[in-house]
Enzyme design. Structure first.
Site, short mmCIF file in Angstrom:
data_model
loop_
_atom_site.label_atom_id
_atom_site.label_comp_id
_atom_site.label_asym_id
_atom_site.label_seq_id
_atom_site.Cartn_x
_atom_site.Cartn_y
_atom_site.Cartn_z
N LYS A 1 106.78 61.70 52.32
CA LYS A 1 107.38 62.80 51.56
C LYS A 1 106.66 62.98 50.22
O LYS A 1 106.28 64.09 49.84
CB LYS A 1 108.86 62.47 51.33
N ARG B 1 115.28 60.97 46.32
CA ARG B 1 115.15 60.89 47.77
C ARG B 1 114.28 59.72 48.21
O ARG B 1 113.30 59.40 47.55
CB ARG B 1 114.46 62.15 48.32
N GLY C 1 117.00 60.66 58.34
CA GLY C 1 118.42 60.36 58.23
C GLY C 1 118.74 58.88 58.10
O GLY C 1 119.91 58.51 58.00
N MET D 1 117.65 56.59 55.77
CA MET D 1 117.83 56.05 54.41
C MET D 1 118.59 57.10 53.59
O MET D 1 118.99 58.12 54.09
CB MET D 1 116.48 55.70 53.82
N ARG E 1 106.82 68.07 56.61
CA ARG E 1 106.35 66.87 57.31
C ARG E 1 105.99 67.26 58.73
O ARG E 1 106.44 68.31 59.23
CB ARG E 1 107.42 65.78 57.32
N HIS F 1 120.75 65.79 63.13
CA HIS F 1 120.31 64.41 63.30
C HIS F 1 120.21 64.02 64.78
O HIS F 1 119.22 63.45 65.23
CB HIS F 1 121.30 63.51 62.56
N SER G 1 89.75 40.59 88.99
CA SER G 1 90.83 41.43 88.49
C SER G 1 91.79 40.53 87.72
O SER G 1 92.34 39.58 88.29
CB SER G 1 91.55 42.11 89.66
N CYS H 1 95.03 44.20 86.34
CA CYS H 1 96.08 44.82 87.15
C CYS H 1 97.48 44.31 86.79
O CYS H 1 98.43 44.57 87.52
CB CYS H 1 95.80 44.66 88.64
N TYR I 1 87.88 48.80 84.67
CA TYR I 1 89.07 49.60 84.97
C TYR I 1 90.34 48.88 84.54
O TYR I 1 90.33 47.66 84.33
CB TYR I 1 89.16 49.95 86.47
#
Ligand code: PEP
Ligand code: MG
Length: 897
Positions: A23, A93, A102, A104, A337, A453, A771, A839, A859
Site C-alpha cells: 500500500k 492503515r 481485511g 489487519m 493494488r 470480504h 526416474s 515421478c 521430465y
C-alpha cells in the site's frame, strides 16, 4: 540499507515494496505520478519488525521521525493536528508487502477529540456530520487500540436505532449522536478502566502500536499460513490525511476493478456508496450501487476516475483494485493494488496484456500462479436446471459445488474434519470467519458486493462463492435459510454456481472442466519455452484420456498394481498369492494376462507413439489381501454356521489367514516389495512383461508405433537391476519371436532408495533411464513414514519451523535434492545421455519443478490434472533461469496530470 524509518509519500516509489509495504509503495508511486492522492507518509515494515524484536517498544527515535513527518504533513495540508480551529485528521492503515485484505486493522478519523470534533462542526457547518465521524472514530479506536469487541459498540448503536426507529448511524440526529458518543465513552471507560485519550499525539502513537500488533492477530496468522506469506515480514503503517466521503450528498466512497476480476473481461466494474465512509463498501455492511450510479450522478468525477484507473492499469500492466473517496465533488484515490482475481481473470488479463503488447509472453507466463490452475480446472454444472434455482446472487468466485448447509464457521470446520462437504451461509462474512471459509467447499452470503470480504477471500482461495443474495432470509438463531417457498435447515443439501450466482435446492450434477481459449494459448507459450517434458502418472487406462487432454507428452509412471484393484480383478491376484501350488498359480496368472495385455494395448493405442513407462508391481503382496481382523471375523461366522463335513469355505478362509500371517511384516514399506518381490517371486513380473510385449506386438500389427519403457521399482543394488533386466530381455525376446515382431524398448529403474542414488554409476550400467521416485526417496532419506508422518508430527514440525514445508509436497532440496544431484552426476558419468525424470508427487509442485529443471532432469511426471500446472511451472523455471528481467510494472509512467 537505509536507517530512515518514515517516508513521505513523495519520497518513496514502487520499487520500495519490501520497506513500505504494497500500500505504501503504491501510494508513493501514485503521488509521484500526480494522481489525486491525499498527502501522507509511511512507517516502514522494518519498524514493525523492530517492534517485535523489542517486545512491543516504540523507540524515541521513531517517534521523532513520525513527529517530523507529521509537521511536514501539516505544512502540505495547511491543517494542524489537534487544532480545533483548523484540525487535521488522519487515517492510519496497515499495509503488508503481500496484500492481506481485511486481515489487519485500520483506524479512520484519528485526531478527533471533544474539541476537534466541534472544530470540524464549525468548519463544515454540519455538526451532525462531525458527531457521526467522532462516534465512528471512538468505535474504531476503542476496538483496535483498546481491544474492546466491536459487538459491544454495535449493540449500543442497535439499541439506539431501535429506540429511534432508524436503521443506521447516518439517520441519527445530533442529540442521539451525542448520546451515542457518551455511551461509547462509558463503555470504554468501564472496559479499559481509562478514558479514550483526548491527546491526539498519544492517539497516533498508540494507533501505530496497535497496527503493528494486528500483524500477529489470529486471523492474519491463519491467512499467512494459507497463502504461504512469511511470518517475519511485518506490516508497514501508512498515515494519510482523511478525506470524508460522508460529508454530504456530493461525497461518497467506492471501489473499482479495472477489469472484471471474475472473468478478466475488459470492463470497469465497481461499487459506490454515496454519503458513506471508508470501510462500509469493503465490509459489505451496506450493499452499494454499481459504479454506473456515479457515472449518472457525477459524470465529470466519473470521467476523472475512469482516466485515473486506465492510467494506473497501463502503468502497472495489471488489473487494479482501486479504492476512492469523493469529498464534496473532489476525487481522491486512496489505494491501488493488483486485484485479487480468479484464475480465469488472471489468465485472460495476462493474455490480453501480452496481445496488446503491454507485457511479453514471458511476463504473462510468470504472472500465472500455477496454484490457480486448479481453479480453472473447477467443475461446473452439467445441465442448467432453471426449476431448481431458488435464488440468484452475485457470481463472486466461479466453480460449482454441492454440500450440506451450515450456518457458522465452527460447524463448517467440525463437519469438514469428519469428511463432510459443506456450504457455509452467512449474512456477511467478517475476517473472523476465515476458518469457516477455509473449511467450506462453497460460500453463500446475503449481503455485500463483489468486493466484500467474502468475495475477495473466496476468489483468492478458489472457493466457489455466491454473495449479496438479498432475496434470502436468514434466521441465524433458528438455523434456517428461507428462500421463497423453500426453508433450508442445517445439513440440508444445496448447490451453488459461483460462475452465475445461482443457488440450487439439493444436489446437482457437475461436469469436468474444459481448457479455455486463453489457457490453451498460455500453455502453448509454456510449451514453446519450457525445456523439461511433462508426463502424467496414471493408474488405469481410463486416465490416459485426461493425460492427453491436459497435454501430457508421455506417461512417466503407470502404477500397474492399481489395475488389479477393481472388484472383478482383485480375486484373481488374490488367487495368485494364495495359490497352493505352481499349477494353481499359473492358472490364475493365465487369467490375469489378457486383462493386463488389454490395458496396455489401450494405453499404447491412446498414447500413439509417445513414451509409456510401465512400472512392474511395487507394493507388498499383503496389500491385496483382506485384513486379518476381517478374515478372523469371517472365520468365526463360518465356524458357527458350517455343518459337519461341509468345511470347504472354512478351509479357504483358513488358507487365506495363514497366507496373510505368512506375509505379515513389521515394516512392510521397507519389506518385501518392488524389485525384491520381482526377484524372489518372479511369476507376476513374468506375466506383466509378457502382457506388455504382447500388447506392443498387437499395436505394431495395427500400425501403431510403440516403445515400451519398463521400470523396475525400489532398486537399491545394481545386481537387482541386472537380474530383473535379464528377465525383461528374456521374456521380451520370447514374445517378440513368437509374434514375429521387432519392438525397441527400454528398461530403467526408479531411484527411490538412498543406496541407489549413491551407487548410481553402477546402476546406470544396466539402466536406460532413471526416474526419481521422490515419495519413497523422501521417506527413506528423512526416515519419515510417508503414511504416518503427516498425521503424527509433521504439522507441528512446520508450525515450529523445524521444517519449512512438508517434504512430501515440496522437495527437500538440501537432503533429498542433494541425493538426486549426486545420482544424476554419477549416473551420467557412466552414461552421459542417461534420460532422467521424476515421478513422485513433487512433479506437481512449482518449487520442486524449478529444482528439477535446475539440476537438468529431462521430465517431470505428475497426476493428469496437475499436468497444465506443471507445464507452466516448467516454463517459469526456464524463464527465471534465463534471467529475463521481469519489471514489476508494465510501461513507463506517462503522466497526463
Ligand atoms: C515414489 O515413490 O515416488 C513413487 C512414485 O512410487 P509410489 O508412490 O508408487 O511408491
Ligand atoms: Mg515408490
Amino acid at each position: 540499507m537505509t536507517d530512515q524509518r518514515v517516508f513521505m509519500f513523495s519520497e518513496g516509489n514502487a520499487s520500495m515494496r519490501e520497506l513500505l509495504g504494497g500500500k505504501g509503495a503504491d501510494l508513493a508511486e501514485m503521488t509521484r505520478a500526480g494522481l489525486p492522492v491525499p498527502y501522507g507518509f509511511t512507517i516502514t515494515t522494518a519498524s514493525c519488525r523492530d517492534y517485535y524484536t523489542h517486545l512491543g517498544h516504540i523507540p524515541l527515535s521513531l517517534i521523532e521521525e513520525i513527529e517530523a513527518a507529521l509537521a511536514n504533513l501539516e505544512q502540505k495540508t495547511g491543517k494542524i493536528f489537534g487544532d480545533p480551529a483548523n484540525p487535521l485528521f488522519v487515517a492510519v492503515r496497515s499495509g503488508a508487502v503481500t496484500s492481506m485484505p481485511g486481515m489487519m486493522d485500520t483506524i479512520l478519523n484519528l485526531g478527533m477529540n471533544d474539541e476537534t470534533s466541534e472544530g470540524l462542526a464549525t468548519i463544515t457547518g454540519n455538526r451532525k456530520y462531525a458527531l457521526e465521524c467522532y462516534a465512528r472514530f471512538i468505535q474504531m479506536y476503542g476496538h483496535v487500540v483498546m481491544g474492546i469487541e466491536n459487538n459491544a459498540f454495535s449493540k449500543l448503536l442497535r439499541q439506539l436505532n431501535t429506540a429511534q426507529g432508524t436503521e443506521h448511524i447516518g439517520q441519527l440526529e445530533q442529540t442521539e449522536l451525542v448520546e451515542l458518543i457518551d455511551k461509547y465513552k462509558s463503555l470504554i471507560h468501564q472496559r479499559a478502566k481509562k478514558p479514550i485519550p483526548q491527546n491526539v499525539r498519544e492517539q497516533l502513537i498508540d494507533a501505530v502500536r496497535a497496527i503493528f500488533r494486528s500483524w500477529s492477530n489470529p486471523r492474519a496468522k491463519v491467512y499467512r499460513k494459507v497463502h504461504k506469506i512469511p511470518e517475519d515480514q511485518g506490516t508497514a503503517v501508512s498515515i494519510q490525511e482523511m478525506v470524508f466521503g460522508n460529508l454530504d450528498e456530493y461525497s461518497g466512497t467506492g471501489v473499482l476493478f479495472t477489469r472484471n476480476p471474475s472473468t478478466g473481461v475488459h470492463e470497469i466494474l465497481g461499487e459506490y456508496l454515496p454519503s458513506a465512509q471508508g470501510e462500509e463498501v469493503v465490509m459489505g455492511i451496506r450493499t452499494p450501487f454499481g459504479i454506473s450510479y456515479l457515472a449518472q450522478t457525477m459524470p465529470a468525477v466519473y470521467e476523472e476516475l475512469h482516466e485515473a484507473a486506465s492510467r494506473l492499469e497501463a502503468w502497472y500492466g495489471d488489473i487494479q483494485d482501486i479504492e476512492f473517496t469523493i469529498e464534496q465533488g473532489k476525487l481522491y484515490i486512496l489505494q491501488t493494488r493488483g486485484a485479487r482475481r480468479t484464475a480465469q481473470a488472471a489468465m485472460k488479463a495476462a493474455v490480453d496484456y501480452a496481445k496488446e503488447g503491454i507485457i511479453t509472453k514471458e511476463e504473462a507466463l510468470l504472472r500465472i500462479e500455477p496454484e490457480h490452475l486448479n481453479q480453472l480446472l473447477h467443475q461446473s454444472i452439467e445441465a442448467q436446471d432453471a426449476d431448481k434455482v431458488v435464488a440468484t446472487g452475485l457470481p463472486a468466485s466461479p466453480g460449482a459445488v454441492s454440500g450440506a448447509l451450515v450456518f457458522d464457521s465452527e460447524t463448517a470446520e467440525a463437519w469438514t474434519s469428519v469428511g463432510k462437504r459443506v456450504i457455509l451461509v452467512r449474512r456477511e462474512t467478517t475476517p473472523q470467519d476465515i476458518h469457516g471459509v477455509i473449511a467450506a467447499e462453497g460460500l453463500l452470503t446475503l449481503r455485500g458486493g463483489m468486493t466484500s470480504h467474502a468475495a475477495v477471500v473466496a476468489r483468492g482461495m478458489g472457493t466457489p462463492c455466491v454473495c449479496g443474495c438479498e432475496e434470502m432470509e436468514l434466521r441465524e438463531d433458528a438455523k434456517e435459510l428461507i428462500c421463497g417457498e423453500y426453508t433450508f435447515r442445517e445439513g440440508d443439501l444445496i448447490s451453488l454456481d459461483g460462475a452465475t450466482g445461482q443457488v440450487y435446492a439439493g444436489e446437482i450434477k457437475l461436469k469436468d472442466p474444459e481448457i479455455s481459449e486463453e489457457l490453451s494459448l498460455v500453455l502453448s507459450w509454456a510449451d514453446e519455452i519450457k525445456q523439461m517434458k511433462v508426463y502424467a502418472n496414471i493408474d488405469q487406462p481410463g486416465d490416459v484420456k485426461y493425460a492427453r487432454k491436459w497435454g501430457a507428452e508421455g506417461i512417466g509412471l503407470c502404477r500397474t498394481e492399481h489395475m488389479f484393484l477393481s472388484p472383478s480383478r482383485l480375486p484373481l491376484i488374490q488367487r495368485v498369492i494364495v495359490a497352493g501350488n505352481a499349477q494353481e498359480r499359473q492358472e490364475a496368472l493365465y487369467r490375469l494376462l489378457p486383462i493386463q495385455q488389454s490395458d496396455f494395448e489401450q494405453i499404447f493405442t491412446e498414447m500413439d507413439g509417445l513414451p509409456v513407462t510401465i512400472r512392474l508391481l511395487d507394493p507388498p503382496l499383503h496389500e491385496f489381501l483382506p485384513k486379518l481382523e476381517v478374515l478372523e471375523g469371517r472365520k468365526e461366522h463360518l465356524r458357527m454356521i458350517t455343518m459337519d463335513g461341509d468345511t470347504d469355505e472354512l478351509d479357504k478362509v483358513e488358507r487365506v489367514i495363514s497366507k496373510v500371517q505368512e506375509l505379515r511384516e513389521t515394516n512392510p514399506m521397507l519389506g518385501w516389495r518392488g524389485a525384491r518381490l520381482g526377484i524372489v517371486f518372479p511369476e507376476i513380473y513374468d506375466m506383466q512383461i509378457e502382457a506388455i510385449f504382447r500388447a506392443a506386438a498387437n499395436c505394431i500389427d495395427r500400425g501403431i508405433s510403440v516403445v515400451p519403457e519398463i521400470m523396475i521399482p525400489l532398486v537399491g543394488h545394481a545386481n537387482e537391476l541386472s537380474t530383473l533386466r535379464r528377465l525383461v530381455d528374456e521374456v521380451a525376446e520370447q514374445v517378440l519371436r513368437e509374434n514375429l515382431r521387432h519392438c525397441p524398448y527400454r528398461v530403467g529403474t526408479m531411484i527411490e532408495v538412498p543406496r541407489a542414488a549413491l551407487t548410481a554409476a553402477e546402476i546406470a550400467k544396466h539402466a536406460d533411464f532413471f526416474s526419481f521416485g521422490t515419495n519413497d526417496l523422501t521417506q527413506m532419506t528423512l526416515g519419515y513414514s510417508r503414511d504416518d508422518a503427516e498425521r503424527r508430527f509433521l504439522s507441528q514440525y512446520m508450525e515450529q519451523k523445524i521444517v519449512e514445508a512438508n517434504p512430501f509436497e515440496v522437495l527437500d532440496e538440501e537432503g533429498v535434492g542433494e541425493l538426486m544431484k549426486l545420482a544424476l552426476t554419477r549416473g551420467r558419468s557412466w552414461k552421459p545421455q542417461l534420460v532422467a525424470g521424476l515421478c513422485g508427487e513433487h512433479g506437481g509442485d512449482r518449487e520442486s519443478i524449478r529444482f528439477c529443471h535446475q539440476i537438468g532432469l529431462d521430465y517431470v511426471s505428475c497426476s493428469p490434472y496437475r499436468v497444465p500446472f506443471a507445464r507452466i511451472a516448467a516454463a517459469q523455471a526456464q524463464i527465471r533461469e534465463r534471467n529475463v528481467s521481469v519489471p514489476q510494472f508494465g510501461s513507463e509512467v506517462t503522466s497526463t496530470a
